[in-house]
Scaffold this active site. Structure first.
Site, PDB file in Angstrom:
ATOM      1  N   GLU A 115     -30.140 -48.437 -89.887  1.00 37.74           N
ATOM      2  CA  GLU A 115     -29.580 -49.510 -90.900  1.00 37.74           C
ATOM      3  C   GLU A 115     -28.622 -48.709 -91.713  1.00 37.74           C
ATOM      4  O   GLU A 115     -28.581 -47.453 -91.781  1.00 37.74           O
ATOM      5  CB  GLU A 115     -30.739 -49.706 -91.751  1.00 37.74           C
ATOM      6  CG  GLU A 115     -31.798 -50.734 -90.990  1.00 37.74           C
ATOM      7  CD  GLU A 115     -33.006 -51.294 -91.814  1.00 37.74           C
ATOM      8  OE1 GLU A 115     -33.295 -52.608 -91.583  1.00 37.74           O
ATOM      9  OE2 GLU A 115     -33.492 -50.537 -92.587  1.00 37.74           O
ATOM     10  N   CYS A 128     -24.220 -46.043 -97.757  1.00 37.89           N
ATOM     11  CA  CYS A 128     -25.148 -45.062 -97.167  1.00 37.89           C
ATOM     12  C   CYS A 128     -25.465 -45.335 -95.613  1.00 37.89           C
ATOM     13  O   CYS A 128     -25.886 -46.329 -95.119  1.00 37.89           O
ATOM     14  CB  CYS A 128     -26.699 -45.594 -97.923  1.00 37.89           C
ATOM     15  SG  CYS A 128     -27.880 -44.549 -97.620  1.00 37.89           S
ATOM     16  N   CYS A 135     -36.767 -40.490 -87.558  1.00 37.38           N
ATOM     17  CA  CYS A 135     -36.631 -39.055 -88.234  1.00 37.38           C
ATOM     18  C   CYS A 135     -37.872 -38.237 -87.987  1.00 37.38           C
ATOM     19  O   CYS A 135     -38.951 -38.911 -87.660  1.00 37.38           O
ATOM     20  CB  CYS A 135     -36.685 -39.500 -90.063  1.00 37.38           C
ATOM     21  SG  CYS A 135     -36.274 -37.954 -90.950  1.00 37.38           S
ATOM     22  N   CYS A 139     -41.530 -37.141 -94.165  1.00 34.14           N
ATOM     23  CA  CYS A 139     -41.659 -37.126 -95.692  1.00 34.14           C
ATOM     24  C   CYS A 139     -42.461 -38.343 -95.893  1.00 34.14           C
ATOM     25  O   CYS A 139     -42.270 -39.294 -95.653  1.00 34.14           O
ATOM     26  CB  CYS A 139     -40.361 -37.165 -96.381  1.00 34.14           C
ATOM     27  SG  CYS A 139     -39.162 -35.728 -95.943  1.00 34.14           S
ATOM     28  N   CYS A 142     -41.401 -41.647 -97.838  1.00 39.02           N
ATOM     29  CA  CYS A 142     -40.421 -42.370 -97.073  1.00 39.02           C
ATOM     30  C   CYS A 142     -40.978 -43.199 -96.009  1.00 39.02           C
ATOM     31  O   CYS A 142     -41.435 -42.806 -94.999  1.00 39.02           O
ATOM     32  CB  CYS A 142     -39.375 -41.121 -96.811  1.00 39.02           C
ATOM     33  SG  CYS A 142     -37.792 -41.850 -95.815  1.00 39.02           S
ATOM     34  N   GLY A 194     -32.639 -40.459 -91.028  1.00 33.40           N
ATOM     35  CA  GLY A 194     -32.440 -39.087 -90.289  1.00 33.40           C
ATOM     36  C   GLY A 194     -32.108 -37.888 -91.262  1.00 33.40           C
ATOM     37  O   GLY A 194     -31.643 -38.098 -92.148  1.00 33.40           O
ATOM     38  N   GLU A 195     -32.303 -36.569 -90.795  1.00 32.06           N
ATOM     39  CA  GLU A 195     -31.681 -35.667 -91.353  1.00 32.06           C
ATOM     40  C   GLU A 195     -30.545 -35.149 -90.948  1.00 32.06           C
ATOM     41  O   GLU A 195     -30.303 -34.794 -89.844  1.00 32.06           O
ATOM     42  CB  GLU A 195     -32.840 -34.398 -91.084  1.00 32.06           C
ATOM     43  CG  GLU A 195     -32.446 -33.056 -91.518  1.00 32.06           C
ATOM     44  CD  GLU A 195     -32.070 -33.056 -92.901  1.00 32.06           C
ATOM     45  OE1 GLU A 195     -30.790 -32.311 -93.163  1.00 32.06           O
ATOM     46  OE2 GLU A 195     -32.865 -33.036 -93.811  1.00 32.06           O
ATOM     47  N   SER A 248     -33.121 -33.581-101.281  1.00 34.65           N
ATOM     48  CA  SER A 248     -34.371 -33.888-101.416  1.00 34.65           C
ATOM     49  C   SER A 248     -35.532 -33.146-102.057  1.00 34.65           C
ATOM     50  O   SER A 248     -36.118 -32.563-101.056  1.00 34.65           O
ATOM     51  CB  SER A 248     -34.877 -34.764-100.114  1.00 34.65           C
ATOM     52  OG  SER A 248     -33.919 -35.845 -99.773  1.00 34.65           O
ATOM     53  N   PHE A 249     -35.564 -32.892-103.178  1.00 32.84           N
ATOM     54  CA  PHE A 249     -36.318 -31.745-103.766  1.00 32.84           C
ATOM     55  C   PHE A 249     -37.726 -32.515-103.985  1.00 32.84           C
ATOM     56  O   PHE A 249     -38.871 -31.851-103.386  1.00 32.84           O
ATOM     57  CB  PHE A 249     -35.676 -31.261-105.130  1.00 32.84           C
ATOM     58  CG  PHE A 249     -35.834 -29.900-105.267  1.00 32.84           C
ATOM     59  CD1 PHE A 249     -35.678 -28.980-104.659  1.00 32.84           C
ATOM     60  CD2 PHE A 249     -36.810 -29.684-106.627  1.00 32.84           C
ATOM     61  CE1 PHE A 249     -36.034 -27.547-104.975  1.00 32.84           C
ATOM     62  CE2 PHE A 249     -36.990 -28.276-106.900  1.00 32.84           C
ATOM     63  CZ  PHE A 249     -36.746 -27.289-105.979  1.00 32.84           C
ATOM     64  N   HIS A 250     -37.929 -33.052-105.019  1.00 34.68           N
ATOM     65  CA  HIS A 250     -39.223 -34.078-105.076  1.00 34.68           C
ATOM     66  C   HIS A 250     -40.558 -33.085-105.634  1.00 34.68           C
ATOM     67  O   HIS A 250     -41.471 -33.980-105.966  1.00 34.68           O
ATOM     68  CB  HIS A 250     -39.651 -34.715-103.872  1.00 34.68           C
ATOM     69  CG  HIS A 250     -38.267 -35.590-103.262  1.00 34.68           C
ATOM     70  ND1 HIS A 250     -37.764 -36.411-104.137  1.00 34.68           N
ATOM     71  CD2 HIS A 250     -37.937 -35.684-102.036  1.00 34.68           C
ATOM     72  CE1 HIS A 250     -36.681 -36.912-103.326  1.00 34.68           C
ATOM     73  NE2 HIS A 250     -36.928 -36.229-102.012  1.00 34.68           N
ATOM     74  N   ASN A 325     -39.522 -46.280-104.544  1.00 30.66           N
ATOM     75  CA  ASN A 325     -39.500 -47.686-103.957  1.00 30.66           C
ATOM     76  C   ASN A 325     -40.416 -48.089-102.818  1.00 30.66           C
ATOM     77  O   ASN A 325     -40.503 -47.373-101.672  1.00 30.66           O
ATOM     78  CB  ASN A 325     -37.925 -47.844-103.188  1.00 30.66           C
ATOM     79  CG  ASN A 325     -36.835 -47.675-104.364  1.00 30.66           C
ATOM     80  OD1 ASN A 325     -36.816 -48.196-105.204  1.00 30.66           O
ATOM     81  ND2 ASN A 325     -35.923 -46.713-103.904  1.00 30.66           N
ATOM     82  N   CYS A 368     -33.406 -46.855-101.602  1.00 28.04           N
ATOM     83  CA  CYS A 368     -33.798 -45.608-100.984  1.00 28.04           C
ATOM     84  C   CYS A 368     -35.171 -45.143-100.660  1.00 28.04           C
ATOM     85  O   CYS A 368     -36.131 -45.697-101.301  1.00 28.04           O
ATOM     86  CB  CYS A 368     -33.653 -44.747-102.333  1.00 28.04           C
ATOM     87  SG  CYS A 368     -33.654 -42.755-101.892  1.00 28.04           S
TER      88      CYS A 368
END
Length: 391
Positions: A115, A128, A135, A139, A142, A194-195, A248-250, A325, A368
């Protein structure tokens, strides 16, 4: 939490061409295109010039028909049409959100799908894009992380996402027309499926095409690569791409980040921050963007905000606060607006920009963390999601 961070990049990259069929020029580096043209019979002394001409037709003018490349001889155009193609991924569906966000479901070689999301704003238009099918990072907040990794995208499939979006926006320039100063597609973020740093070479080659001054012509400051923390590739990104970096810390403790971003078990917060401290100097980037998804009761306390400030001390940074989200079966809830504002206020008073991201495209699952191939988006129970994400 038993989820394990990946250590190897054990995934395939499948070129989009038949074994004996025409070769796709999209995604080739200039050197690779030169070699391909020489192999096809182009005199070596002419090859560099031919690359420049073809490159401009493909990436500046958006031309897909060799017959339209009028500064090339007819017999040479015929040879190109016989031995090469200019092929992009296929747009399967196109959805438009109430807020103007566009989401494309794109099919690539092998029938796999990714996507792509275009987000229009007053002063910019951000695309984006995805770097992998699925992936490997799992995470837990996600949606894409609940889809198993299938393979890496090729450089052609990555830059092809940019090209098909420009098609849809009708933004390729017209020869002889005045130059448009305001671009509809002005920014690229590698924040889709993906990373990116687990597909480094293809991402690098695609972004080099996007930044090429004789092609799509995007500044490196208009390109942001988001990583979950593949520490060994961060320095390489600064040296070989030089784009803006987002992380992507979080979380502000290893215990919580291990659960939210399992790659932290491989390279923990201290390892990651050590790599980030040198990035702005090497790449000449302005600052690192720390992405921080706001999860109710998980990582959103005042203490978390204060720890975050201490952790990033000395790093030129801004903190993007992302309201979670939600997606079907998600194991978390979004922090309240009051909690997010209080968190942002602590960071702002410490001298850091702390914008709260406005969710875009939620009505079409384009926000996101919501991206997922339509072929994989079957609704699942919370128990199934928990089993897949290790929560």
């Amino acid at each position: 939490m038993d989820a394990k961070a990946p250590i190897t990049q054990d995934v395939m990259t499948i070129p989009r061409k038949l074994p004996d069929g025409p070769v796709n020029l999209v995604g080739m580096t200039r050197d690779a295109m030169r070699d391909a043209l020489i192999d096809a019979g182009t005199p070596e002394k002419q090859a560099k010039m031919r690359v420049g001409q073809i490159w401009q037709w493909i990436y500046h003018w958006g031309v897909r028909d060799f017959g339209a490349m009028t500064n090339l001889a007819k017999d040479y155009r015929a040879m190109l049409a016989e031995k090469f193609v200019i092929a992009l991924p296929e747009v399967v569906t196109r959805q438009v959100s109430e807020d103007g966000t566009r989401k494309y479901l794109v099919r690539i070689a092998g029938g796999h799908e990714v996507e792509v999301v275009y987000i229009p704003e007053e002063d910019r238009g951000t695309l984006c894009i995805s770097s992998q099918v699925g992936c490997t990072l799992t995470c837990s907040f996600c949606h894409t992380g609940t889809q198993k990794l299938v393979r890496n995208l090729t450089a052609g499939e990555i830059i092809g996402q940019v090209m098909l979006a420009r098609d849809d926006l009708e933004e390729w320039p017209t020869p002889g027309a005045p130059k448009e100063e305001m671009r509809l597609l002005s920014n690229i973020v590698l924040m889709g499926m993906g990373e990116p740093l687990y597909n480094f070479e293809n991402v690098r080659d695609a972004m080099k095409i996007a930044m090429d001054p004789h092609g799509i012509q995007l500044s490196r400051r208009r390109i942001t690569l988001s990583t979950s923390g593949v520490v060994p590739e961060i320095a390489r990104t600064a040296e070989e791409i030089g784009c803006q970096l987002a992380v992507s810390f979080h979380a502000t403790t290893d215990d919580v980040r291990n659960k939210l971003v399992p790659i932290n078990k491989r390279w923990n917060i201290d390892n990651l921050l050590d790599a980030l401290r040198t990035y702005p100097k090497v790449s000449n980037s302005e600052r690192i963007t720390f992405e921080y998804v706001m999860l109710d009761g998980v990582n959103d306390t005042d203490d978390d905000a204060r720890r975050l400030i201490k952790l990033i001390d000395g790093i030129p940074a801004k903190i993007n606060l992302i309201p979670f989200n939600e997606w079907p079966g998600a194991p978390y809830k979004r922090s309240s607006n009051n909690r997010i504002r209080a968190f942002a206020d602590i960071i702002y008073k410490a001298g850091y920009a702390s914008p709260i991201r406005t969710p875009r495209g939620e009505d079409i699952m384009a926000a996101c963390g919501q991206l997922k191939s339509a072929t994989e988006r079957a609704r699942k129970s919370r128990a199934q999601i928990a089993a897949e994400t290790g929560t």
